[in-house]
Scaffold this motif. Structure first.
Motif, PDB file in Angstrom:
ATOM      1  N   ILE A 173      10.857  -1.755  77.140  1.00  0.00           N
ATOM      2  CA  ILE A 173      11.104  -1.472  75.716  1.00  0.00           C
ATOM      3  C   ILE A 173      10.702  -2.682  74.872  1.00  0.00           C
ATOM      4  O   ILE A 173      10.012  -2.552  73.859  1.00  0.00           O
ATOM      5  N   TRP A 174      11.128  -3.867  75.299  1.00  0.00           N
ATOM      6  CA  TRP A 174      10.773  -5.066  74.527  1.00  0.00           C
ATOM      7  C   TRP A 174       9.265  -5.307  74.551  1.00  0.00           C
ATOM      8  O   TRP A 174       8.676  -5.692  73.534  1.00  0.00           O
ATOM      9  N   ARG A 175       8.623  -5.089  75.699  1.00  0.00           N
ATOM     10  CA  ARG A 175       7.178  -5.282  75.766  1.00  0.00           C
ATOM     11  C   ARG A 175       6.470  -4.383  74.748  1.00  0.00           C
ATOM     12  O   ARG A 175       5.541  -4.815  74.063  1.00  0.00           O
ATOM     13  N   LEU A 176       6.933  -3.157  74.618  1.00  0.00           N
ATOM     14  CA  LEU A 176       6.323  -2.224  73.679  1.00  0.00           C
ATOM     15  C   LEU A 176       6.609  -2.632  72.231  1.00  0.00           C
ATOM     16  O   LEU A 176       5.712  -2.663  71.387  1.00  0.00           O
ATOM     17  N   VAL A 177       7.866  -2.947  71.958  1.00  0.00           N
ATOM     18  CA  VAL A 177       8.261  -3.298  70.583  1.00  0.00           C
ATOM     19  C   VAL A 177       7.555  -4.581  70.137  1.00  0.00           C
ATOM     20  O   VAL A 177       7.072  -4.677  69.000  1.00  0.00           O
ATOM     21  N   SER A 178       7.469  -5.561  71.023  1.00  0.00           N
ATOM     22  CA  SER A 178       6.853  -6.839  70.641  1.00  0.00           C
ATOM     23  C   SER A 178       5.357  -6.709  70.405  1.00  0.00           C
ATOM     24  O   SER A 178       4.754  -7.560  69.755  1.00  0.00           O
ATOM     25  N   ALA A 179       4.741  -5.638  70.918  1.00  0.00           N
ATOM     26  CA  ALA A 179       3.307  -5.424  70.723  1.00  0.00           C
ATOM     27  C   ALA A 179       3.002  -4.636  69.454  1.00  0.00           C
ATOM     28  O   ALA A 179       1.839  -4.483  69.079  1.00  0.00           O
ATOM     29  N   LEU A 180       4.030  -4.124  68.779  1.00  0.00           N
ATOM     30  CA  LEU A 180       3.814  -3.328  67.572  1.00  0.00           C
ATOM     31  C   LEU A 180       3.462  -4.217  66.384  1.00  0.00           C
ATOM     32  O   LEU A 180       4.021  -5.309  66.233  1.00  0.00           O
ATOM     33  N   PRO A 181       2.558  -3.767  65.503  1.00  0.00           N
ATOM     34  CA  PRO A 181       2.325  -4.511  64.254  1.00  0.00           C
ATOM     35  C   PRO A 181       3.557  -4.420  63.363  1.00  0.00           C
ATOM     36  O   PRO A 181       4.370  -3.494  63.484  1.00  0.00           O
ATOM     37  N   ARG A 182       3.672  -5.355  62.460  1.00  0.00           N
ATOM     38  CA  ARG A 182       4.892  -5.428  61.652  1.00  0.00           C
ATOM     39  C   ARG A 182       5.128  -4.187  60.804  1.00  0.00           C
ATOM     40  O   ARG A 182       6.273  -3.812  60.539  1.00  0.00           O
ATOM     41  N   ASP A 183       4.047  -3.521  60.374  1.00  0.00           N
ATOM     42  CA  ASP A 183       4.256  -2.348  59.521  1.00  0.00           C
ATOM     43  C   ASP A 183       4.869  -1.170  60.274  1.00  0.00           C
ATOM     44  O   ASP A 183       5.288  -0.193  59.661  1.00  0.00           O
TER      45      ASP A 183
END
Length: 585
Positions: A173-183
């Motif tokens: 979950i963190w790996r996915l969330v940390s790869a998301l752009p800020r928008d």
């Protein structure tokens, strides 16, 4: 009792009728571990009723998959008529088909399999099947670059998991969330997912290591019962354990004389503009020392001077030969972020980081973009010489790793040769109705603007105007010359965020003083600004290799050789203008 017997029989019959129409009976049973071999199951299927045969084939497909025989699994599934199965078995079969598609590198096919209407009843199935189907969906969404949807699927799956699988899911979950752009790190209707997104946003907003550590602790205090607060993801745990050593003194090492003096000025001005912006926002107290690499006699002299001045980090040199010399050392006295790359395969000391506008990064970008767009067979045309050879090799390697085929390749010769070269690449036949080969999906192009201007018209002349062209940024002059852009009509190319977005605040500030920052020189201003962005984050990139920084020259990551790699956005020439393309899913 005799009088009650008819009544009992009636009740028993009613109970049987109720059971026969209960949800469990309409749902069906999942395949059990068979006692027979795969071949025996398939043989039995030939002698069974259609419904029983479908169940036997499903059991055979699962057994074949467990044994690692993917081809046989696919062959069996293709013989399977899902309509003959009950919902539980349809879910099982569709999940298996999705797993097979993922193993074959086809996430979209996997997602299509998981759209079967039977999945509306997934919650009625045994827990292990629910977990299996949900995690396959999460993997398929991630493989299809639908990172937010994949994170949502894993958050919803988390309550079902325990032990090692729960821990793996938590980290994913963190790996996915940390790869998301800020928008995309916005509030969500699911409070747990919202907490994850807020954590991702707070870490991305923070600049220095110390700011990130404070931001994480502040988030934990605000969300004490969130799963990520109860057990911090391992990368964030590492981040908190890093010793915060604030960067306060940098030496910027660039030449003021010689052939690289012009590019060096653009790099310096981009770097200092980013520093002034940080000062205006009260984000730094950094001291910057300017060193002239064209006047330093030796590496040892450089580091001795830096030590006397109290420098903590050197940014530079720009000259490739000097970077090679640094890379030849066993160790360096100070961490150094070189603004160029040593030779490929050259093993550098651990204190040396390397950053530049590597054309090889863009060649890899082309491979990934073309593959994501559904292309599988390519031809390549690159500038003649060492640069073109390196770019072509980087494209070839990345394209083949993805599973693509490079059908043919050539280097651009003299203008009079180009028509003949393209004709050979396309195997153009002459005659009343000329034809070209049809086993090519696109052309990879790495060329100057002048060379590229000849390529597209030549393709039209060679009956290949419908052949997609994907290119590196080198064909884009950023001159706003509509006539030139019309000659490049339809070509897709990777480019820096700096040159694709004229509204970037730092670019607007820089252009007011140096108008040339809006031309192709802008890439160097962007690189200078990104060197400033990278400087205080090198330890963070080392500790958290998955960290991605949104820079002005691209999205930046650190590879195991401590080289910064860039991912770039995409655009295309359309009606004499530059049209920004959506990111790949």
């Amino acid at each position: 009792m005799a009088r009650l017997r008819p009544l009992l029989l009636l009740c028993f019959a009613a109970l049987l009728a109720a059971c026969s129409s209960s949800p469990s009976s309409t749902l069906g049973e999942l395949p059990r571990t068979p006692q027979a071999s795969t071949q025996q199951l398939l043989q039995q299927a030939q002698d069974s009723s259609p419904e029983k045969a479908a169940q036997l084939r499903l059991a055979a497909a699962q057994q074949s998959y467990q044994q690692g025989n993917l081809k046989q699994t696919g062959d069996i599934l293709r013989q399977l008529d899902l309509a003959l199965l009950k919902p539980a078995q349809q879910i099982f079969a569709s999940t298996l088909a999705a797993e097979l598609a993922l193993a074959d590198g086809n996430p979209q096919q996997a997602l299509a399999a998981l759209q079967h209407p039977a999945f509306e009843r997934l919650g009625e199935l045994p827990l292990d099947q629910q977990i299996r189907s949900r995690l396959v969906r999460a993997q398929a969404l991630e493989a299809d670059k639908q990172l937010l949807a994949a994170a949502r699927e894993r958050v919803e799956s988390a309550p079902l998991l325990s032990g090692a699988s729960a821990e793996d899911n938590h980290e994913a979950i963190w790996r996915l969330v940390s790869a998301l752009p800020r928008d995309e790190l916005q509030q969500d209707s699911d409070p747990t997912l919202s907490g994850w997104l807020a954590l991702g946003d707070t870490v991305k907003q923070a600049g220095t290591l110390n700011q990130q550590q404070n931001a994480i602790e502040h988030w934990r205090q605000q969300n004490p019962q969130h799963p990520a607060a109860l057990r911090l993801p391992e990368p964030l745990g590492k981040l908190l354990r890093l010793e915060a050593q604030p960067l306060t003194h940098i030496a910027l090492l660039l030449p003021t004389d010689g052939p690289l003096a012009g590019p060096a000025r653009a790099l310096r001005d981009g770097f200092l503009a980013a520093h002034l912006q940080a000062q205006a926002e009260q984000r730094t107290e950094l001291k910057i020392e300017l060193y002239d690499s064209s006047r330093i006699a030796s590496i040892d002299e450089l580091y001795q001077r830096a030590a006397r001045d109290g420098v903590q980090l050197i940014i530079g040199p720009l000259e490739k030969e000097q970077v090679r010399k640094l890379a030849d050392r066993q160790a360096l006295p100070l961490p150094t972020l070189a603004l160029n790359y040593s030779d490929a395969g050259q093993i550098a000391p651990p204190q040396l980081f390397q950053f530049g506008l590597a054309a090889e990064d863009e060649a890899r970008e082309v491979a990934h973009r073309a593959w994501a767009d559904g292309h599988r067979r390519a031809i390549a045309l690159t500038t003649r010489g060492d640069w073109g050879n390196r770019v072509q090799q980087a494209f070839r390697q990345s394209w083949q790793e993805l599973g693509g085929t490079l059908v043919a390749a050539d280097s651009i010769g003299q203008p009079v040769e180009l028509a003949g070269q393209i004709a050979r690449l396309l195997q153009l036949t002459s005659g009343d109705t000329p034809t070209r080969r049809q086993d090519v999906d696109f052309l990879f192009l790495a060329a100057t603007p002048q060379q590229a201007q000849q390529v597209k018209p030549t393709l039209v002349f060679q009956y290949a105007d419908d052949l997609p062209v994907y290119a590196t940024s080198h064909l884009f002059s950023a001159s706003n010359d509509r006539t030139q852009y019309l000659d490049l009509e339809g070509i897709r190319f990777a480019e820096t965020p700096w040159l694709l977005d004229s509204q970037l605040p730092l670019r607007q500030q820089v252009e007011q003083k140096w108008p040339q920052a809006g031309s192709s020189l802008g890439r160097l201003y962007a690189m200078g600004a990104d060197a400033y962005l990278l400087a205080p984050r090198l330890n963070q990139l080392l500790a958290l290799p998955e960290t991605r920084l949104d820079g002005l020259s691209g999205s930046l990551t650190l590879n195991p050789e401590r080289r910064i790699e860039r991912s770039l956005p995409w655009a295309q020439f359309r009606n004499g203008q530059i049209e920004r393309l959506a990111d790949t899913p």
